[in-house]
Design an enzyme around this catalytic site. Structure first.
Site, PDB file in Angstrom:
ATOM      1  N   CYS A 161     -14.853  -7.456  17.403  1.00  0.00           N
ATOM      2  CA  CYS A 161     -16.048  -6.641  17.632  1.00  0.00           C
ATOM      3  C   CYS A 161     -17.241  -7.481  18.073  1.00  0.00           C
ATOM      4  O   CYS A 161     -18.169  -6.960  18.691  1.00  0.00           O
ATOM      5  CB  CYS A 161     -16.393  -5.846  16.377  1.00  0.00           C
ATOM      6  SG  CYS A 161     -16.378  -6.801  14.856  1.00  0.00           S
TER       7      CYS A 161
ATOM      8  N   GLU B 160     -19.481  -1.351   9.530  1.00  0.00           N
ATOM      9  CA  GLU B 160     -19.486  -2.346  10.605  1.00  0.00           C
ATOM     10  C   GLU B 160     -18.641  -1.774  11.730  1.00  0.00           C
ATOM     11  O   GLU B 160     -17.423  -1.599  11.589  1.00  0.00           O
ATOM     12  CB  GLU B 160     -18.920  -3.689  10.146  1.00  0.00           C
ATOM     13  CG  GLU B 160     -19.060  -4.743  11.245  1.00  0.00           C
ATOM     14  CD  GLU B 160     -18.169  -5.952  11.044  1.00  0.00           C
ATOM     15  OE1 GLU B 160     -17.913  -6.635  12.054  1.00  0.00           O
ATOM     16  OE2 GLU B 160     -17.740  -6.201   9.908  1.00  0.00           O
TER      17      GLU B 160
ATOM     18  N   LYS C 264      -7.948   1.068   1.550  1.00  0.00           N
ATOM     19  CA  LYS C 264      -7.049   1.670   2.537  1.00  0.00           C
ATOM     20  C   LYS C 264      -7.052   0.794   3.785  1.00  0.00           C
ATOM     21  O   LYS C 264      -7.950   0.869   4.611  1.00  0.00           O
ATOM     22  CB  LYS C 264      -7.474   3.089   2.918  1.00  0.00           C
ATOM     23  CG  LYS C 264      -6.398   3.823   3.735  1.00  0.00           C
ATOM     24  CD  LYS C 264      -6.947   4.955   4.569  1.00  0.00           C
ATOM     25  CE  LYS C 264      -7.465   4.482   5.911  1.00  0.00           C
ATOM     26  NZ  LYS C 264      -6.399   3.914   6.798  1.00  0.00           N
TER      27      LYS C 264
ATOM     28  N   VAL D 226      -6.229  10.192   4.168  1.00  0.00           N
ATOM     29  CA  VAL D 226      -6.681   9.365   3.046  1.00  0.00           C
ATOM     30  C   VAL D 226      -8.113   8.884   3.261  1.00  0.00           C
ATOM     31  O   VAL D 226      -8.937   8.923   2.345  1.00  0.00           O
ATOM     32  CB  VAL D 226      -5.728   8.184   2.826  1.00  0.00           C
ATOM     33  CG1 VAL D 226      -6.271   7.236   1.764  1.00  0.00           C
ATOM     34  CG2 VAL D 226      -4.344   8.690   2.422  1.00  0.00           C
ATOM     35  N   GLY D 227      -8.418   8.425   4.470  1.00  0.00           N
ATOM     36  CA  GLY D 227      -9.778   7.963   4.744  1.00  0.00           C
ATOM     37  C   GLY D 227     -10.799   9.071   4.534  1.00  0.00           C
ATOM     38  O   GLY D 227     -11.860   8.854   3.929  1.00  0.00           O
TER      39      GLY D 227
ATOM     40  N   GLY E 259      -6.390   7.712   8.516  1.00  0.00           N
ATOM     41  CA  GLY E 259      -7.818   7.936   8.338  1.00  0.00           C
ATOM     42  C   GLY E 259      -8.133   9.409   8.192  1.00  0.00           C
ATOM     43  O   GLY E 259      -9.015   9.798   7.416  1.00  0.00           O
TER      44      GLY E 259
ATOM     45  N   GLY F 261      -2.416   5.111   4.263  1.00  0.00           N
ATOM     46  CA  GLY F 261      -2.480   6.468   4.775  1.00  0.00           C
ATOM     47  C   GLY F 261      -3.273   6.537   6.047  1.00  0.00           C
ATOM     48  O   GLY F 261      -3.851   5.542   6.506  1.00  0.00           O
TER      49      GLY F 261
END
Length: 477
Positions: A277, A243, A168, A204-205, A201, A199
């Site tokens: 990040c 992460e 995803k 779908v997540g 989060g 999708g």
């Protein structure tokens, strides 16, 4: 208008069960440039079922077969490199001149392949045979800031291990996610081994995180979202690899080459418009040397060329979205409100760029550790310069953070610098701007994550460990 009306499930392009779509906004022009199919929890169920069925055969495929598969993927991927470059410029504003975003994924594919060539899936420990076996069906949730590479790192190590996958991508980068699915289709990845469900989060997540037939979830994104993933996954006690965010510190020791440290810090921090990040967004400088580094910082900032990411001369494009643009502006304003000294940049749009989510590259001095710009992940081209008294004070400031993803140290004395490197509570630390290595693991301490990606450590995230007794003479190297 580009159209991506399908999900990729069980080796076929298929429409979502409920006809829905999402619009992709070009951050340079602030206009819709594509529409993508929007999947649901029911579509996630279909993809997981396909992956579960495919796991029965793919999990026992030979390493030689998977190496051949990865080689095909590399060949097909590289044939689409220019298309990927143009696409990520349109969907997330990454300049076409930033070739690392496109060339890096192929390098990670080669690393995964090379590790697979020599990996000992069975070893002897005492009288036992210790086997490593593919963990199962893996859900892969990737972000928009490295839209190709992050997803590739996840999927290529999963394939190398013999796992089957449901991906995803971020909706902001769903177009390049669809192109990556096309690459895998053209490379003849077996049906069900790789599946793609776009999708939100929230839908779908969350469905993938909670799914009983998902054995592992690999997520890259914000710490806040990662906590939700971890909490959802806990109900089925699946493996979680996260992460998450970072607020990395660059400690510039008094004996460092100040100009080199300052120029490198700007380039590394503002790479990808600061949307990284691992960005060294806190630069710690000895209190007696802050004024010396400022001219170098300002001069390096002025070397960036902001503009259309489709222009090869552009070195900084827009940030990804209106929401990101506002978030960065709010944090820059907080720096002003908290009394930090604005050296360059600010909240106004860059000159000549009245349209698009462009942010002025910004540097603050006079920052104290309690300020928001020193504690929160800005995820934009904003640098906070903090003074320190001595080595212990520098480490205290650097480690006084909920994050621990990256760290950096500049200095002339390797022995002294090594003490500081060892004192940083972070998962990846670089001395004097040394480049990272795709064979080495990447991951964070504290709220920056759980587990590791890349290299042998990343490969082993996709493997389970089985101890077998009674076959003392049958361990294979």
């Amino acid at each position: 208008m580009r159209q991506y009306p399908h999900l990729y499930i069980d080796g076929r392009w298929t429409e979502p069960l409920e006809p829905r779509e999402a619009e992709l906004i070009d951050p340079t022009r602030e206009e819709v440039f594509a529409r993508v199919a929007l999947g649901s929890a029911a579509d996630a169920d279909r993809a997981v079922a396909a992956a579960r069925k495919a796991f029965e055969t793919f999990s026992v495929s030979s390493a030689a077969d998977r190496i051949a598969l990865i080689d095909r993927i590399i060949d097909v991927y590289e044939s689409h490199a220019d298309e990927f470059s143009e696409l990520i410029a349109r969907e997330v504003g990454i300049p076409v001149g930033n070739r690392a975003q496109v060339t890096g994924p192929a390098q990670h594919m080669r690393v995964a392949r090379d590790i697979l060539r020599d990996y000992p899936f069975e070893t002897r420990m005492g009288s036992a045979v210790v086997r490593r076996e593919p963990i199962g069906v893996c859900a892969l949730i990737s972000p928009w800031n490295w839209p190709i590479q992050t997803g590739v790192i996840k999927l290529i190590y999963g394939l190398a291990a013999g796992c089957t996958l449901v991906a995803k991508p971020s909706l902001n980068s769903a177009a390049s996610g669809a192109l990556m699915a096309q690459v895998l289709h053209e490379a003849e990845v077996p049906p069900g081994v790789f599946n793609l469900v776009n999708g939100t989060g929230r839908e779908v997540g969350d469905a993938l995180s909670r799914h009983r037939d998902v054995d592992m979830i690999s997520f890259t994104g914000s710490t806040a979202a990662g906590k939700l993933v971890g909490a959802a996954a806990a109900g089925t006690v699946k493996r979680v690899c996260l992460e998450l965010g970072g607020k990395s510190a660059n400690i510039v020791l008094p004996d460092a080459d100040l100009e080199r440290a300052a120029r490198w810090n700007i380039q590394r921090c503002f790479f990808n418009a600061g949307q990284s990040c691992h960005a060294p967004s806190r630069m710690l400088v000895h209190e007696s040397q802050v004024e010396q580094v400022v001219p170098f910082l300002v001069d390096e900032v002025r070397r960036f060329r902001l503009g259309d990411p489709l222009d090869s001369a552009t070195t900084m494009g827009p940030v990804v979205s209106a929401a990101q643009f506002k978030s960065i502006g709010d944090l820059v304003q907080s720096g002003l409100d908290d009394g930090a000294h604005l050296v360059t940049g600010g909240t106004e749009r860059p000159e000549g760029l009245d349209r698009g989510y462009f942010v002025r590259p910004t540097v603050f001095t006079g920052v104290t550790p309690d300020m928001r710009i020193a504690r929160e992940e800005v995820f934009g081209p904003v640098l906070a310069v903090l003074p320190y008294r001595d080595e212990d004070d520098a480490l205290r400031i650097a480690n006084d953070s909920p994050y621990g993803l990256g760290g950096y140290v500049f200095g002339d004395d390797p022995a002294k610098a090594r003490r500081v490197v060892n004192g940083l509570r972070a998962g990846r630390v670089s001395y004097n701007g040394a480049a990272t290595d795709s064979y080495a693991p990447m991951g964070g301490y504290k709220e920056s994550g759980i587990g590791r990606s890349m290299g042998r450590f990343g490969f082993e995230e996709y493997l389970e460990v089985k101890s077998v007794y009674g076959f003392e003479n049958e361990a294979r190297a």
